[in-house]
Design a protein around this motif. Structure first.
Motif, PDB file in Angstrom:
ATOM      1  N   UNK A 194      39.492  39.127  24.004  1.00 36.30           N
ATOM      2  CA  UNK A 194      38.783  39.156  25.416  1.00 36.30           C
ATOM      3  C   UNK A 194      39.153  39.973  26.120  1.00 36.30           C
ATOM      4  N   UNK A 215      34.615  43.692  27.925  1.00 38.05           N
ATOM      5  CA  UNK A 215      34.703  42.332  28.499  1.00 38.05           C
ATOM      6  C   UNK A 215      35.375  42.312  29.797  1.00 38.05           C
ATOM      7  N   UNK A 244      35.926  42.798  33.782  1.00 38.88           N
ATOM      8  CA  UNK A 244      35.082  43.110  34.762  1.00 38.88           C
ATOM      9  C   UNK A 244      36.087  44.004  35.978  1.00 38.88           C
ATOM     10  N   UNK A 245      37.443  43.620  35.626  1.00 34.81           N
ATOM     11  CA  UNK A 245      38.540  44.356  36.712  1.00 34.81           C
ATOM     12  C   UNK A 245      39.335  44.688  35.651  1.00 34.81           C
ATOM     13  N   UNK A 279      36.167  47.712  35.613  1.00 35.58           N
ATOM     14  CA  UNK A 279      35.002  47.428  35.217  1.00 35.58           C
ATOM     15  C   UNK A 279      34.617  48.874  34.323  1.00 35.58           C
ATOM     16  N   UNK A 325      29.434  49.358  32.382  1.00 38.97           N
ATOM     17  CA  UNK A 325      28.582  48.818  33.072  1.00 38.97           C
ATOM     18  C   UNK A 325      27.607  47.665  32.482  1.00 38.97           C
ATOM     19  N   UNK A 326      27.216  46.648  33.238  1.00 41.85           N
ATOM     20  CA  UNK A 326      26.388  45.836  32.450  1.00 41.85           C
ATOM     21  C   UNK A 326      25.047  46.173  32.269  1.00 41.85           C
ATOM     22  N   UNK A 327      24.585  47.216  32.599  1.00 47.11           N
ATOM     23  CA  UNK A 327      23.331  47.832  32.461  1.00 47.11           C
ATOM     24  C   UNK A 327      23.415  47.980  30.971  1.00 47.11           C
TER      25      UNK A 327
END
Lengths: 322, 287, 346
Positions: free
Chosen positions: A231, A236, A238-239, A241, A244-246
């Motif tokens: 993890x 994985x 986010x901070x 980041x 990008x999620x895209x």
């Protein structure tokens, strides 16, 4: 291959009392697939198979971070596994990285004549009609209700098997069968060289097209025997980041390039990342490219010698090779 | 007043779209917890805003994301909606950095609420730890506003240290409400000048030993506290039907669609966050 | 009456549809078969099972939910204004050449996303602007089991058109009036009785090809069995080899879990919805560090229990169309059919 399987079963039965479980191959969902098999009970040894479809690199299950649920080891307990030559490089590399302990694995080694790429087969025949398979070291015969199809083994082997430098397990406690002579004149970085012959723009267009298909299922990362950050992976967090999620060619590129850099001199070229890719992206070529650079710079090949420190895990103040 | 249960419709009938709102006040409860007052930009909408005690809302900070928080102001007050946010992740951290006047988005109210009608005529014991008082705060306001419908009310509230207790301005007032409202405060370890109880919340529950007779217990707080509080309540003779709690899960859509907050067939975002222990016991054990 | 079109006229037909609609069709793309936006003249592949299901046409992997914009007035620097606008994906679309199992997947989405609960505005908009041309499946793979979960390889009641291949010709049945508008008279011929009979025979032959790995029984009984098997030690055993990757969820025509995140670019940005996977450990990881499904067998158990129990309880629908993609693409050969059989028998 049948005699080796008999010997493997015998050996597995022998070492089973010493290990918590034995990782090997069992039958898959059809005749053209096998699947990793975790054996705890002696009664399950009969489920072992050994054929031209045992492609999975079982080393993926060795780092403690990746132990299966309910299969966690207590201190001192051991894992047994059967290991092909190519996959043994992953074990050697994990040992060199001190990611696993040699004392906790018992390895059965064997010779390998190459594994069959079902996708190559699929392009030749309707594999769904096959109801019998006969295979030996040199050839494979496939039978349908109506007729028999034979294929030249060289045409349907995995790319990595065509270019196999290490057909015999490099590190093992027990070796079964007779060692196979490695092929001569093997080009381990052949595909990388092919890509490098492209112009910069062509190569960029090639990868854009490949990255555009990626669906970020993370199978390439999860199957990789040396990707064990779990993890804490850049993908994985986010901070910060990083990715990008895209899901598009651009953000996929960053994911794969950053990952390739993390694999420089660590990738053991087992090709699992490309094999598992549901979008058929030859993603192994990126890490291969990094390896070829390290080979050129330092003469280093990962997963060959436990005692050689991977170049990116060490440094010298006056690095004579740079 | 607050008969609700309506679905959040959203602007243009799209429940993913928040209503625009403004943060009118922002203050620290503890070093890592802030409360904010939120007013909907549409004054007409703000006039008709209604929610039930225990319901949540999704707050948006555009550019950072959206997170679920319980609406913890009084369900009877209409001036603003209050939320309390602990700094834990990307979105909550960004909320902490806001200043008054900041523009945000709000989707809500969402989820179910404390079934206060079924609790009428009963004693109520509220047991909270840390920020677990947030869902109970609007409930307490409701109970006090409808005081005649309920018997004895006790709040057992604990935190690590006096500085970690939230809403001190509220419980100092609640304490004075009437002789049958009892507020019991506790901290984990004693500090000079502390004049109330010392000990973990479950220990104080055991010590206070509220009678299970005609009583409903509601507990909110960290999972480990809830686990031991439930054990104490069961020892005191509380049946699973007499115990309520609120669950927290990672949520995204708040609409029962994105999938992640399920426990078996129930979604915490639409079937919860309030569950009775009896309901939880009927679900797969996956807390 | 059904009409027929010759194989070599298919591109003409598709070009004509593509002039009026956004058109999705199965095509070979660098070793993968994908349902992709059609460009005029591109070869289509009606014999492959695309790697990804048709859900991606109605529920894209990355989708904009809204756009936001902060405004600052230089004369009042202490104030910021905000405006948002919802995306409205109302492009007229045709999904062409998908198998009945993928049509079932779309029907499943209708149940969950525009059923009794909250309405998913985006799916609803897309779906109401979309026509579906399905093709009767004559290419059952060794991983197919649509009949075992109540489907059929040769009928797609929720489609607008149904194609059936007979040698080098396709018989096209219009199942809805909107579907009939897609049939371009100039390219089609009328169908004689004999051809209708041939079509029936082709369909019957396709039916007899399928294996049935298990007998499901009534949906409530399936839901009950999976719920009762929650504590079964079998889950750990069955998922020992699982890599916790997202392949099974991403290729699945009914997996619909998603994530919502913001993507900022200075003063403006978008709120995105992206596919998520319940097989990822980060899916349920809470900010506190707690994770209710931390171990992979818990995640796999939830995935299957969702499909075979929770969805039945909540929506009276089964979350599986029997397309077999999860089996075919699983890198470690986890076979959902054997797990279902085991749980049903437990």
């Amino acid at each position: 291959m049948k005699d080796i399987l008999a010997e493997l079963k015998k050996k597995a039965a022998e070492i089973l009392p010493e290990v918590s479980y034995f990782i090997c191959y069992g039958s898959g969902f059809d005749l053209l697939h096998s699947a990793p098999l975790f054996v705890k009970d002696k009664g399950d040894i009969d489920r072992l198979v050994l054929n031209r479809f045992c492609i999975h690199n079982l080393t993926s299950y060795l780092p403690p971070q990746k132990w299966p649920p309910g299969w966690l080891l207590e201190p001192g307990e051991k894992i047994g596994l059967v290991l092909k030559g190519c996959d043994s490089r992953s074990v050697i590399h994990l040992l060199a990285e001190k990611a696993i302990l040699r004392s906790r694995v018992i390895i059965i080694g064997l010779p390998c004549w190459g594994m069959i790429d079902v996708n190559k087969l699929r392009n030749r025949i309707d594999i769904n009609r096959i109801n019998r398979v006969e295979q030996d070291k040199e050839s494979i015969m496939l039978f349908t209700d109506a007729n028999e199809v034979s294929a030249d083994i060289k045409d349907i082997l995995y790319d990595k098997c065509i270019n196999c430098q290490y057909p015999n397990t490099l590190i093992s406690d027990h070796f079964i069968g007779a060692k196979k002579e490695p092929d001569k004149g093997v080009q381990p970085f052949g595909k990388v060289l092919e890509l490098e012959r492209m112009s910069l723009l062509e190569r960029s267009a090639f990868w854009d097209k490949e990255f555009a298909r990626c669906i970020r299922c993370k199978a390439c990362r999860n199957v990789c025997p040396v990707c064990y950050c779990q993890n804490n992976c850049l993908l994985d967090t986010r901070v910060p980041h990083w990715i990008k999620e895209r899901v598009d060619a651009n953000s996929n590129r960053w994911y794969h390039l950053i990952r390739a850099f993390h694999l420089a001199g660590r990738c053991t070229e087992c090709g699992e990342c490309a094999r598992v890719c549901p979008m058929r992206i030859p993603i192994n070529l990126l890490a291969m490219k990094m390896n070829s650079e390290l080979f050129e710079l330092f003469g280093f090949r990962s997963g060959i010698d436990v005692n050689i420190k991977p170049p990116l895990m060490t440094f010298q103040l006056e690095e004579d090779k740079l | 007043m607050i008969t609700n249960g309506k679905k959040y419709e959203g602007p243009g009938g799209n429940p993913y779209i928040p209503m625009l709102a403004t943060v009118t006040k922002l203050y620290s409860e503890t070093p890592n917890i802030k409360s904010l007052h939120v007013v909907l930009d549409d004054k007409e909408q703000m006039k008709h805003v209604s929610f039930e005690p225990g319901q949540v809302a999704q707050l948006s900070l555009f550019g950072s994301g959206e997170s679920t928080f319980v609406i913890n102001s009084s369900p009877l007050a209409k001036e603003h909606l209050q939320f309390t946010i602990m700094k834990t992740g990307e979105v909550s951290g960004a909320f902490h950095d806001l200043s008054e006047g900041a523009k945000i988005g709000l989707r809500g109210p969402l989820g179910n609420w404390f079934p206060y009608q079924h609790m009428e005529g009963k004693n109520i014991v509220l047991i909270a730890g840390g920020l677990g008082l947030a869902p109970l705060r609007p409930f307490m306001f409701y109970l006090l506003a409808n005081r005649h419908k309920y018997k004895n009310i006790q709040l057992i509230y604990g935190a690590r240290s006096p500085g970690d207790l939230c809403y001190s301005q509220d419980w100092t007032i609640w304490r004075e409400h009437d002789s049958k409202v009892k507020i019991t405060l506790t901290i984990d370890r004693d500090v000079p000048g502390w004049e109330y109880k010392v000990g973990f919340v479950p220990t104080i529950v055991k010590e206070e030993a509220p009678s299970a007779e005609n009583t409903i217990a509601v507990t909110c707080g960290p999972p480990i506290m809830i686990k031991f509080v439930l054990q104490e309540l069961e020892k005191l003779g509380f049946a699973p039907e007499q115990i309520y709690t609120t669950l927290e899960r990672r949520m995204k859509c708040g609409l029962g669609l994105c999938g992640r907050c399920n426990i078996g067939p129930k979604y915490v975002c639409i079937d919860g966050p309030v569950f009775s222990l009896a309901e939880l016991k009927a679900l797969p054990n996956e807390l | 009456m059904p009409k027929a079109i010759m194989q070599d006229k298919l591109n003409d037909w598709l070009d004509s549809i593509a002039s009026k609609y956004q058109l999705w069709a199965p095509q070979d793309k660098d070793g993968a078969c994908l349902l992709s936006p059609y460009t005029p003249g591109a070869p289509v592949n009606l014999k492959c099972r695309p790697q990804l299901s048709a859900k991606k046409a109605l529920f894209p992997q990355t989708e904009c939910l809204l756009k936001y914009q902060y405004h600052k007035d230089k004369s009042k620097p202490e104030e910021t204004e905000l405006s948002i606008s919802a995306a409205n994906p109302n492009q007229k679309t045709v999904i062409w050449g998908i198998a009945p199992c993928d049509v079932s997947g779309i029907s499943f989405f209708e149940n969950v996303f525009i059923g009794a609960g909250y309405q998913d505005t985006y799916f609803k908009t897309r779906r109401s602007n979309t026509l579906i041309a399905a093709i009767a499946c004559q290419h059952a793979e060794s991983t197919c089991f649509c009949e075992a979960v109540g489907g059929s390889p040769v009928s797609a009641p929720d489609a607008d058109l149904l194609l059936t291949r007979i040698d080098h010709e396709y018989v096209v049945e219009a199942l809805t009036n909107e579907g009939a508008t897609l049939i371009d008279e100039g390219l089609f011929t009328t169908v004689e009785e004999a051809k209708l009979n041939a079509m029936q025979q082709v369909k019957e032959a396709a039916l007899s090809k399928l294996s049935k790995p298990f007998e499901l029984g009534s949906l409530p009984s399936v839901a009950d069995k999976f719920l009762k098997a929650f504590e079964s030690p079998y889950w750990k055993e069955a998922t020992a080899a699982c890599l916790s990757c997202g392949i099974c969820t991403f290729v699945c025509p009914t997996c619909y879990c998603f994530n919502i995140t913001d993507e900022a670019q200075g003063m403006h940005g978008q709120r995105l919805r992206c596919w998520d996977a319940c097989m990822f450990s980060t899916y349920t990881l809470e900010a506190s560090g707690h994770n209710p499904r931390n171990i992979k067998f818990q995640r796999y158990r939830n995935r299957l229990s969702h499909k075979f129990s929770y969805l039945i309880t909540n929506n009276n629908v089964l979350g599986c169309t029997g397309c077999g993609r999860c089996i075919k693409e699983c890198p470690v050969g986890i076979d959902l059919r054997s797990i279902i059989s085991h749980i049903l028998a437990e």
